[in-house]
Design a protein around this motif. Structure first.
Motif, PDB file in Angstrom:
ATOM      1  N   ASN A 380     -44.473 -36.453  10.368  1.00 32.73           N
ATOM      2  CA  ASN A 380     -43.135 -36.300  10.135  1.00 32.73           C
ATOM      3  C   ASN A 380     -42.319 -37.918  10.295  1.00 32.73           C
ATOM      4  O   ASN A 380     -41.520 -37.921   9.559  1.00 32.73           O
ATOM      5  N   GLU A 381     -42.619 -38.499  11.186  1.00 33.22           N
ATOM      6  CA  GLU A 381     -42.042 -39.786  11.480  1.00 33.22           C
ATOM      7  C   GLU A 381     -42.560 -40.813  10.311  1.00 33.22           C
ATOM      8  O   GLU A 381     -41.610 -41.463   9.830  1.00 33.22           O
ATOM      9  N   ILE A 382     -43.594 -40.631   9.961  1.00 28.29           N
ATOM     10  CA  ILE A 382     -44.165 -41.340   8.807  1.00 28.29           C
ATOM     11  C   ILE A 382     -43.397 -41.174   7.630  1.00 28.29           C
ATOM     12  O   ILE A 382     -42.837 -42.092   6.868  1.00 28.29           O
ATOM     13  N   MET A 383     -43.408 -39.974   7.210  1.00 24.48           N
ATOM     14  CA  MET A 383     -42.587 -39.400   5.783  1.00 24.48           C
ATOM     15  C   MET A 383     -41.336 -39.674   5.751  1.00 24.48           C
ATOM     16  O   MET A 383     -40.697 -39.909   4.849  1.00 24.48           O
ATOM     17  N   ALA A 384     -40.777 -39.569   7.128  1.00 24.57           N
ATOM     18  CA  ALA A 384     -39.352 -39.962   7.121  1.00 24.57           C
ATOM     19  C   ALA A 384     -38.883 -41.185   6.919  1.00 24.57           C
ATOM     20  O   ALA A 384     -37.795 -41.573   6.215  1.00 24.57           O
ATOM     21  N   VAL A 385     -39.763 -42.218   7.026  1.00 25.01           N
ATOM     22  CA  VAL A 385     -39.697 -43.537   6.428  1.00 25.01           C
ATOM     23  C   VAL A 385     -39.222 -43.617   4.855  1.00 25.01           C
ATOM     24  O   VAL A 385     -38.497 -44.351   4.452  1.00 25.01           O
ATOM     25  N   PHE A 386     -39.935 -42.829   4.163  1.00 26.90           N
ATOM     26  CA  PHE A 386     -39.912 -42.817   2.734  1.00 26.90           C
ATOM     27  C   PHE A 386     -38.565 -42.008   2.338  1.00 26.90           C
ATOM     28  O   PHE A 386     -38.246 -42.213   1.071  1.00 26.90           O
ATOM     29  N   VAL A 387     -38.148 -40.795   3.182  1.00 28.66           N
ATOM     30  CA  VAL A 387     -37.340 -40.017   2.485  1.00 28.66           C
ATOM     31  C   VAL A 387     -35.854 -40.296   3.116  1.00 28.66           C
ATOM     32  O   VAL A 387     -34.781 -39.976   2.599  1.00 28.66           O
TER      33      VAL A 387
END
Length: 387
Positions: A380-387
């Protein structure tokens, strides 16, 4: 009337005719008189431009699908009009995909009038054949004038020769229903220039002629020049003489003047435009497109047409969903899809991602970027960087 696709009498109130308009907002250059919702993209076919157009077309396909879900069983479609902008600058397959989606989402009659607008020098015989194979059966070409000085005043990017080459390419490809747009009442235009242009158009024997008196509208370059007293409006007396003499010329050549600014050979009146003028239902798809359905008017809100936010939304969603897969995402596929390199788009996020790379949560090897098994716990925290 005959039975429609269901075999029911089309007088049944649940089965009504519908025209669908699809707006393509892209132009090579925005003309100096144009107040329509459009944007200039130049004449270079770059991967980034193709990605922009592909995203826009995909959004309209989804809109057609949604409208079809709500209205598909209430209407049969007997006219499709793809206008702009300059739809013909898109690849033919993009326009085919839009037409195909209308066919999937609505019940389209066998004799549906399917029009595509084009500007000179944006079509050739090969492209027209592809459009015919996609279902187009009516082509509308924007000439406006044969006179170089008039085209320059209007800010057009084509020449009269460009138009002729496009017109004859369309005829050679097999188009049997062509409209030509021409304009009069243009600052600096002479009566002789107008009559020469219209005469040459009539001699070509198109099935339909649209002839418009130029209106200086706010928000256009010509209007600004007029307000600064750098150009003068054509006087009304000359404008009216151009109009009425033009009508007489077309009538003498066998055209029927069936609407203020439109003339046609018998049987070639524009079915789609007649819907506008006779209060029939039509559905507008695309940015700023207007609709009239069931007695109500509404207008689509403009997209950003691939403004940065929309692009980043789509690119971010691609990464967000792709990282859910064990194999992760392909940077090559990203570039093919979006027209830009992965790190060209997300390079400003590298510093924020560095801790995840260093801990082995996010793995980059060759073409691929994926989450490690440990990284899934931090997805979740990694994907949040992209979105």
């Amino acid at each position: 009337m005959t039975a429609d696709w269901t075999g029911r009498d089309v007088k049944d109130s649940r089965v009504r005719p519908l025209g669908i308009y699809i707006h393509i907002p892209y132009c090579i250059k925005k003309c100096d008189y144009c107040a329509f919702y459009s944007m200039a993209v130049g004449d270079q076919e770059t991967p980034e431009l193709r990605a922009r157009e592909a995203l826009y077309v995909d959004r309209q396909i989804r809109r057609i699908e949604r409208y079809g879900f709500h209205y598909g069983d209430e209407y049969f479609v007997d006219s499709i009009y793809i206008g702009g902008g300059t739809p013909s600058i898109l690849p033919a397959e993009f326009l085919r995909d839009l037409i195909d989606q209308v066919r999937r989402s609505f019940h389209v009659t066998e004799n549906c009038e399917i029009t595509v607008e084009a500007n000179p020098a944006t079509i050739d015989e090969k492209k027209v054949k592809l459009l015919l194979n996609a279902g187009m059966n009516r082509l509308s070409i924007g000439l406006q004038s044969f006179e170089p000085s008039v085209l320059k005043m209007l800010g057009r990017v084509h020449t009269g020769q460009d138009f002729l080459e496009s017109y004859w390419a369309a005829r050679k490809a097999g188009v049997r229903n062509i409209n030509i747009d021409v304009m009069f009442g243009i600052p600096g235009q002479t009566y002789g220039q107008w009559i020469n242009t219209l005469g040459r158009v009539v001699d070509l024997r198109p099935e339909h002629i649209s002839f418009y008196s130029l209106q200086l509208e706010k928000g256009t370059r010509l209007y600004d020049l007029y307000k600064k007293e750098l150009v003068e409006e054509l006087n009304n007396e000359l404008d009216r003489k151009m109009y009425h003499d033009g009508i007489r010329m077309m009538k003498a050549a066998g055209y029927s003047h069936y609407e203020i600014s439109n003339a046609a050979k018998p049987g070639f009146e524009c079915r789609h435009n007649l819907k506008y003028w006779t209060f029939m239902d039509y559905l507008g798809i695309g940015s700023n497109a207007s609709s009239f359905m069931e007695g109500a008017r509404f207008t689509e809100e403009p997209d950003s047409e691939y403004h940065l936010n929309d692009f980043m939304d789509d690119a971010g969603e691609y990464v967000f969903t792709g990282l859910r897969l064990a194999k992760g995402i392909s940077k090559h596929d990203f570039g093919e899809r979006f027209g830009r390199g992965f790190w060209d788009v997300f390079g400003d996020r590298r510093e924020e991602l560095t801790p995840y790379f260093s801990r082995g949560y996010l793995v980059e090897y060759g073409d691929r970027l994926r989450l490690s098994e440990e990284g899934i716990d931090h997805s979740n925290e990694i994907m949040a960087v992209f979105v």
